[in-house]
Structures are given as C-alpha cells and as structure tokens.
Design an enzyme around this catalytic site. Structure first.
Site, PDB file in Angstrom:
ATOM      1  N   PRO A   1     -17.925 -18.512  42.902  1.00  0.00           N
ATOM      2  CA  PRO A   1     -17.536 -17.098  42.760  1.00  0.00           C
ATOM      3  C   PRO A   1     -18.765 -16.203  42.864  1.00  0.00           C
ATOM      4  CG  PRO A   1     -16.666 -18.426  40.958  1.00  0.00           C
ATOM      5  CD  PRO A   1     -17.625 -19.294  41.717  1.00  0.00           C
ATOM      6  N   GLU A   2     -18.647 -15.137  43.639  1.00  0.00           N
ATOM      7  CA  GLU A   2     -19.737 -14.181  43.780  1.00  0.00           C
ATOM      8  C   GLU A   2     -19.340 -12.880  43.078  1.00  0.00           C
ATOM      9  OE1 GLU A   2     -21.111 -13.891  47.842  1.00  0.00           O
ATOM     10  OE2 GLU A   2     -20.503 -15.937  48.279  1.00  0.00           O
TER      11      GLU A   2
END
Ligand SMILES: [Zn+2]
Length: 268
Positions: free
Chosen positions: A2-3
């Site tokens: 996840p960014e």
C-alpha cells in the site's frame, strides 16, 4: 505494498469508524507483529485506551490515543486493517482489538512484515521526507530536494527520506504523466520538467485517493473493499501493452532493484 493513496483511504475509513472508541480487549495472535516502545505489556497498556484520532504520515497509519501515547501501523506488503462487527475467521489475523461498545479492529497480515507499534511520542517518524500533498511541498521545494542528486529520478521518488508515501506504482505513473524517463538523473531535470513532475505527482496521488486506491495485490480498505485506480494505470503492470498515448509498447526495466514501467517514446 500500500502506498500513500491506499493508506490515506484506509485512514479515512478508520477515522469515520474508530475515532473516539475505547478498547476493551487486545488479542495478540502473532507477537512478532507487535512492537512496544514502552515499559510494560502491550496488551495491558492498550486496554481501556481510546483512539483519539486517526491520521496518516507517509505510509504509516497513526492513531494518537487518549493517554497521549500513539499506536502506529505500517502495513508493509500484505497488511490489512479491517473494522468488523464480529471477529472474522482469518488465519492471518495478527492482532485483534475489541471495542467497549462492540465491534472489532483486525490487523491481518499474510506475510508478517507489517507492524503495530505502541510508542510514546513522534520519534518513530524521524527521518521521513516531505508529504507530497501538503501545501509546503511546492515545485520549488521539489527542485531543492532533487538539486545535485545523481541517482535516477525514479529512485529518488521512492526514497521515503525525500518524498514520503510514494511507492513503485505512483512513481511510475507520475513519471509517465510528466513525460520523464525513470532513469534520468534527478539533479539534471530542468525547472519546467520539475514543475511538470510536481503537478503530475500530486494529480496522480489525488486521483488515486478519489478512486479509493489501487488494488493490484492484496490491498483492501478498512471495510474490506478494493480500490478502483488499477483501471487507470497508464504504465504500471502494462509491459508489452501499447502506450495509452502513443501506442508504442510499454517497457519494463529494473531501476534500483525495482521493476519500472515506462513508455520509451513518451518519456525522455
Ligand atoms: Zn507513449
């Protein structure tokens, strides 16, 4: 992994559902998934705490507690935080929090690289770079961060000490939108191209947040729902497919040990 947009989406979901709630019970299923910076037992310290707020710093989910302590979560590769009415069957559940008013928060993590950390202050965030969606992150600021840097621009964008929260997907997409080759030396970009990169980065991140993030691997939001930005990716994961702008085949190269997607015709 996840960014920024995925973590931001999770944070917004959690802020709606767990802010102000008090923890009645803590179940640590996998001790290595938990870090405690404080003297005492993680489970004991967290019991009866209330979650005062939920916010994001870089790729960290940050939950200041009523006591002044802070609970942080980094999801790393496969971590998930799910709010649910009853504890769901999950072989990858690492920590479960039960709230006093009913309902649960489940920290699930297949690969076990993620961490839930109880800490006293903001020390955990030392060394993190600029937040790209803050107003202080101006084109001039980005130019200053890149000045004199000899490494490839793609690697600089991934460096959490420079710009926080940007990972492989959004670095590739922003460079495509800005027409910049990912291997170009960061310090060599003209002022105009830095400005283009700055606005592309912000635009890509904001569009991805608006779509609830990108689900290419394991990411789901706090309600267990997938994001929608995977349908908007122009280059990431599209090796050999035709560029949406010029129809040349998208290329994949390795830069700084990371798979990097770009259009050899549109990006110089
Ligand atoms: Zn192209």
């Amino acid at each position: 992994m996840p960014e920024l947009p995925e973590v931001e989406t999770i944070v917004r979901g959690l802020a709606r559902t767990v802010t102000g709630r008090r923890i009645a019970e803590v179940r640590v299923e996998t001790p290595r998934s938990v870090v405690n910076d404080l003297p005492g037992d993680f489970t004991e310290l967290l019991r009866d705490e209330a979650i005062a707020e939920v916010r994001r710093r870089a790729k960290f989910i940050v939950m200041p507690l009523a006591s002044g302590r802070t609970l942080t979560v980094h999801l790393r590769m496969t971590g998930r935080l799910i709010v649910e009415r009853a504890p769901a069957e999950d072989p990858y559940a690492r920590v479960r929090l039960r709230f006093r008013d009913g309902g649960w928060l489940r920290f699930s993590d297949m690969r076990k690289f993620g961490r839930m950390r109880l800490t006293a202050n903001g020390q955990w965030a030392a060394g993190l770079g600029d937040e790209p969606l803050e107003l202080s992150f101006t084109p001039r600021r980005l130019a200053n961060l890149l000045a004199g840097r000899r490494g490839p621009i793609k690697s600089l964008l991934l460096d959490q000490r420079v710009v926080a929260g940007v990972g492989n997907i959004y670095a590739c997409e922003a460079l495509f939108q800005a027409g910049i080759h990912p291997a170009r030396r960061a310090g060599s970009l003209s002022r105009v191209r830095v400005e283009r990169l700055h606005s592309a980065l912000i635009r890509v991140l904001e569009e991805a947040i608006a779509k609830g993030g990108t689900s290419v691997e394991h990411y789901v939001d706090a309600e267990g729902l997938e994001g929608g930005f995977q349908n908007n990716l122009a280059v990431y994961g599209r090796e050999g497919l035709s560029c949406l702008r010029c129809h040349a085949p998208v290329k994949r190269v390795t830069i700084g040990q990371r798979g990097t997607f770009y259009c050899p015709r549109c990006q110089r």
